[in-house]
Enzyme design. Structure first.
Site, short mmCIF file in Angstrom:
data_model
loop_
_atom_site.label_atom_id
_atom_site.label_comp_id
_atom_site.label_asym_id
_atom_site.label_seq_id
_atom_site.Cartn_x
_atom_site.Cartn_y
_atom_site.Cartn_z
N LYS A 101 0.87 -1.18 0.00
CA LYS A 101 0.00 0.00 0.00
C LYS A 101 0.90 1.21 0.00
O LYS A 101 1.95 1.22 0.66
CB LYS A 101 -0.89 0.03 1.25
CG LYS A 101 -1.93 -1.06 1.30
CD LYS A 101 -2.78 -0.87 2.54
CE LYS A 101 -3.81 -2.00 2.67
NZ LYS A 101 -4.63 -1.83 3.88
N HIS A 104 0.40 5.79 3.63
CA HIS A 104 -0.82 6.53 3.94
C HIS A 104 -0.52 7.70 4.87
O HIS A 104 0.39 7.63 5.70
CB HIS A 104 -1.83 5.58 4.58
CG HIS A 104 -3.23 6.12 4.62
ND1 HIS A 104 -3.66 6.96 5.62
CD2 HIS A 104 -4.26 5.97 3.78
CE1 HIS A 104 -4.93 7.30 5.39
NE2 HIS A 104 -5.31 6.71 4.29
N HIS A 107 0.12 7.34 8.59
CA HIS A 107 1.40 6.91 9.13
C HIS A 107 2.37 8.08 9.36
O HIS A 107 3.44 7.89 9.93
CB HIS A 107 2.05 5.88 8.20
CG HIS A 107 1.33 4.57 8.19
ND1 HIS A 107 0.49 4.19 7.17
CD2 HIS A 107 1.28 3.56 9.10
CE1 HIS A 107 -0.02 3.01 7.44
NE2 HIS A 107 0.44 2.61 8.60
#
Length: 540
Positions: A101, A104, A107
């Site tokens: 992923k 994001h 984070h």
């Protein structure tokens, strides 16, 4: 040397006493008594309170600046507040994105908070290990693997890996209610846990592509790690944990075959934690248990700190509770530092999902602001400066309040150059550096403390004396807000003094003293910014 530093600390504390009418709350007990005469060399007696205040003030004015110059990056850290504290082995786990992923925005907070905690503990002399515990295992990879087999493209995987995997994940999630898709995901993950070559090879490629992109992001953030770990490291060890739980009589099975641990006081299952699926595959908490035990065996830590959002508070309570039930006394030394959510963070194109979008946006907006500002200097690398100032803006906005609080994000407020922002800190640092370049370096030169009697100068000197107390507060509660507040006040004080206490055009003795004052302010400002994870710019 020891006597000199003791005299510096004592003079500073004495000035606190006579100036503020009492000792600092952090210094309730004196280690020794010191007469001003013993430091100044004045053997006369019969001082009035006014004489005492004047002597202590002059001595502290001179010694605090010498202390800043002598200690350099360790100013405040060499304080008596920290001298008796034992040096510890500390593990900090932070950032921990999920592989396959894109990084994001959620984070970002874990990354910069964990980096601050590690920086501060390291600066205080502790042995710190920074761990990035990647989310690289679990049922989501069953879903992603099944999704890639259905919707994936080898060509896109090679060219835009994480963007393509994100698109695949979105597609397969839409179909996740379909029983066939669910079964495909479960089958893929079972094969992954069984280490089947083809499935494992695909997972490894997902992992490698992810880490490649993360390293690029961490470089932009100025963050590094001592260890890249992950849930996949503890797949087999999590099975050992289940055997240990069973052996200790802690593992129970539900009617469906799910493995649980009873956490209730009355042992009535009113509170429990699921540690194994009915098919025997491991769970996040089981892998976390294995990781914690492995880290104690590897690092023999005194403290282990986990930095995640507050939604995981219950998970860590259960984790620490199970470790205690397993008779690991060191579970008491594990700590969760939770943080709130960032709300309303959008780019011009809409809702933000990825961190790189936010960093790009901050840099672009900062570049535009700098181009339109009349005070902007000619820069060798405006893009790099905009990047550092933009990151400072994001960090200060994030660290201003209590970490547990959610906060509303606003680009306009974050990038203001005159408010309580990271941009203002960078501007102040660059302005003070420019003053030094223009007027010469005053460091360690002799200066006359009597030339620093203006209210603005005294305010800065008093503020510099408080730096160690602020570091102490942050080291105790792990909240960066104390340092942020201190640095913003220091910047306001330095800015106000810069307008009235001119260096250029003043008499040499006055100019020298003021230059030393401004340089000391800049050095402490830079020290604090670096602890927060900000690289101070020299020109903007």
């Amino acid at each position: 040397m020891i006597l000199h530093l003791a005299a510096v600390g004592a003079a500073a504390e004495l000035w606190r006493l006579v100036t503020f009418g009492g000792v600092s709350p952090l210094r309730q007990v004196a280690d020794f008594q010191l007469f001003v005469d013993s430091v100044t060399g004045n053997r006369s007696s019969g001082h009035s309170k006014a004489d005492l205040q004047l002597q202590a003030q002059k001595l502290a004015e001179k010694t605090v600046l010498q202390h800043v110059f002598n200690d350099g990056s360790e100013y405040g850290i060499r304080s008596e507040l920290f001298s008796a504290l034992p040096k510890r082995k500390i593990v900090v786990e932070f950032s921990s994105p999920n592989i396959a992923k894109k990084f994001h925005i959620g984070h970002l907070r874990s990354t910069i908070i964990g980096n601050f905690i590690a920086n501060l503990k390291e600066a205080l002399g502790h042995q710190v290990t920074r761990i990035n515990y990647l989310g690289d295992w679990g049922m989501q990879f069953g879903l992603l693997g099944a999704g890639f087999q259905q919707f994936g493209s080898e060509e896109k995987l090679k060219s835009t890996a994480l963007q393509h995997l994100f698109e695949v994940y979105v597609q397969v999630n839409k179909a996740a209610q379909d029983e066939n898709v669910k079964k495909m995901a479960q089958d893929f993950f079972k094969k992954l846990e069984a280490r089947e070559a083809q499935v494992l090879s695909l997972w490894q490629r997902f992992r490698n592509f992810s880490i490649e992109e993360y390293v690029h992001i961490y470089k932009r953030l100025g963050v590094h790690f001592d260890e890249y770990s992950g849930e996949s490291f503890y797949h087999e060890k999590s099975q050992e944990v289940l055997k240990m739980l069973d052996k200790k009589g802690l593992l129970q099975k539900t009617g469906e075959g799910t493995g649980i641990v009873d956490l209730s006081e009355k042992r009535d299952l009113s509170s429990c934690s699921v540690v194994a699926r009915s098919d025997g595959t491991s769970l996040y908490i089981t892998r976390d248990l294995a990781a914690a035990i492995d880290r104690m065996n590897t690092y023999n830590f005194d403290t282990m700190i986990y930095v995640t959002d507050k939604s995981q508070s219950s998970h860590f309570q259960k984790l620490f509770q199970i470790l205690k039930l397993m008779d690991y006394e060191w579970a008491e030394r594990c700590q969760h530092v939770p943080f709130g959510l960032v709300q309303g963070m959008k780019t011009r194109s809409g809702e933000v999902v990825f961190l790189e979008d936010v960093l790009d946006e901050a840099r672009t907006r900062m570049l535009q602001n700098m181009a339109s500002a009349k005070t902007t200097k000619e820069l060798e690398n405006p893009l790099e400066t905009a990047e550092m100032v933009g990151l400072a803006a994001l960090i200060i906005q994030d660290f201003k309040g209590h970490l547990l609080s959610d906060y509303q994000f606003s680009w306009d407020r974050v990038l203001q150059s005159r408010g309580d922002t990271g941009v203002f800190l960078q501007y102040t640092h660059a302005r003070l550096h420019s003053l030094e370049q223009m007027c010469g370096n005053g460091q360690l030169a002799n200066f006359n403390a009597a030339c620093l009697q203006d209210p603005q100068a005294l305010s800065i000197l008093q503020h510099l004396l408080r730096y160690d107390e602020v570091l102490y507060k942050s080291s105790e509660d792990l909240q960066p807000k104390h340092i942020v507040s201190y640095l913003l006040t220091l910047s306001h004080l330095a800015g106000a003094a810069h307008e009235t206490l001119h260096v250029k055009g003043s008499a040499p003795e006055i100019a020298q003293a003021r230059l030393c004052l401004f340089q000391a302010a800049r050095l402490v400002l830079a020290n604090g910014m670096k602890l927060l994870g900000i690289t101070p710019v020299l020109k903007m």
